[in-house]
Design an enzyme around this catalytic site. Structure first.
Site, PDB file in Angstrom:
ATOM      1  CG  ASP A 130      -2.293  -0.542   0.952  1.00 23.45           C
ATOM      2  OD1 ASP A 130      -2.526  -1.017  -0.176  1.00 23.45           O
ATOM      3  OD2 ASP A 130      -3.143  -0.489   1.847  1.00 23.45           O
ATOM      4  CG  ASP A 131      -0.101   4.064   1.990  1.00 18.68           C
ATOM      5  OD1 ASP A 131      -1.227   4.185   1.469  1.00 18.68           O
ATOM      6  OD2 ASP A 131       0.069   3.895   3.206  1.00 18.68           O
TER       7      ASP A 131
END
Length: 294
Positions: free
Chosen positions: A13-14
């Site tokens: 993620d991110d």
């Protein structure tokens, strides 16, 4: 109990949050430890992330962000109920407060489309995905979560709130033809709680529970009974590997937060890259894949 092949999507993620997060995610992908990434479009290093994804052919999805940092849409920068008076999104808890008070205008959601499962937002989110032909998303309902005693109580309350909203979203997503993996895990294995044993425990427990429920719902005389063959179970494991952010670099317009600066990012990276974990995947017939492979 029926046998199963597990297809595991390990999502980093991110992607785009900062150069050091990008570096760690790419290392994990090249090591076969991450199989998909979610791009944070308003991250400070998003351009670098896009170039890396192209260079290394990394399967990429979008991290819907209605809560953190500055918007990228020019129309929102003027005035929007999604933003506070400083021009930033309201934050993880702030957006829930604004929504509960009836102050969030759905037109703002349509303009931008973590919080796609919140009341009202879920309907707009589903419509946008259907219109753009996006057929897969994340539904964060973790089967074994209530039994995870090592999670801090205040975080557990937040996680259970997320799960409740997610359960209420299932019918909406189904109506719009949107799909998601059979199982989601990642809240119980995040940061300091990530370990090889916790990951494998979560996968094994969730798979066993899923197959038991599925088997109980199908009459034994049915030709489609799972006992007649090997069932393929799909799982998404949410992860946040990377090297800790070093201020002032990183973030979504406000600089890196405590979560991104923590040693826990590096801890996740090292755990996911552990060759012993990869070996356990093989012995359990767990095959890493991307959303596009479903």
């Amino acid at each position: 109990m029926p046998k199963a092949t597990v297809k595991l999507i390990v999502t980093g993620d991110d992607f785009g949050y900062c150069p050091r997060r990008n570096q760690g995610i790419v290392e994990c992908f090249l090591a076969g430890a991450v199989s998909n990434v979610s791009l944070l479009v308003n991250g400070s290093a998003v351009s670098d992330a896009v170039q890396l994804a192209r260079r290394y052919h990394i399967p990429i999805g979008l991290h819907a962000n209605l809560s953190e940092g500055l918007p990228v849409c020019p129309a929102l920068k003027e005035e929007s109920s999604l933003l506070n008076k400083e021009g930033f999104f309201h934050g993880k808890m702030g957006i829930r407060t604004v929504l509960a008070e009836g102050l969030l205008k759905m037109l703002a959601i349509i303009i931008v489309i973590i919080y796609h499962c919140l009341p009202e937002i879920r309907h707009v989110f589903a419509q946008v995905l259907e219109e753009y032909g996006i057929i897969h998303t994340r539904v964060p309902i973790e089967p074994d979560l209530p039994h995870c005693s090592w999670i801090d109580p205040h975080l557990m309350d937040f996680y259970l709130g997320v799960e409740k909203d997610s359960l209420d979203t299932v019918d909406v997503f189904t109506k719009h033809g949107i799909r998601w993996p059979d199982i989601y895990i990642g809240l119980s294995t995040m940061g300091k709680n990530m370990s090889m044993s916790n990951i494998l425990r979560a996968i094994d427990n969730a798979t066993t529970d899923f197959l038991a429920k599925e088997n109980a719902s199908i009459p034994s005389s049915s030709p489609s009974c799972p006992d007649q063959g090997i069932r393929t179970v799909t799982i998404e494991l949410m992860t946040h590997p990377g090297y800790p952010s070093v201020p002032p670099v990183g973030g979504c317009g406000e600089g890196p937060d405590d979560f991104s600066q923590s040693w826990e990012r590096l801890h996740e990276l090292k755990t996911l890259k552990n060759p012993e974990l990869q070996s356990h995947y093989e012995t359990r017939n767990i095959q890493l894949c991307a959303f596009k492979d479903l």
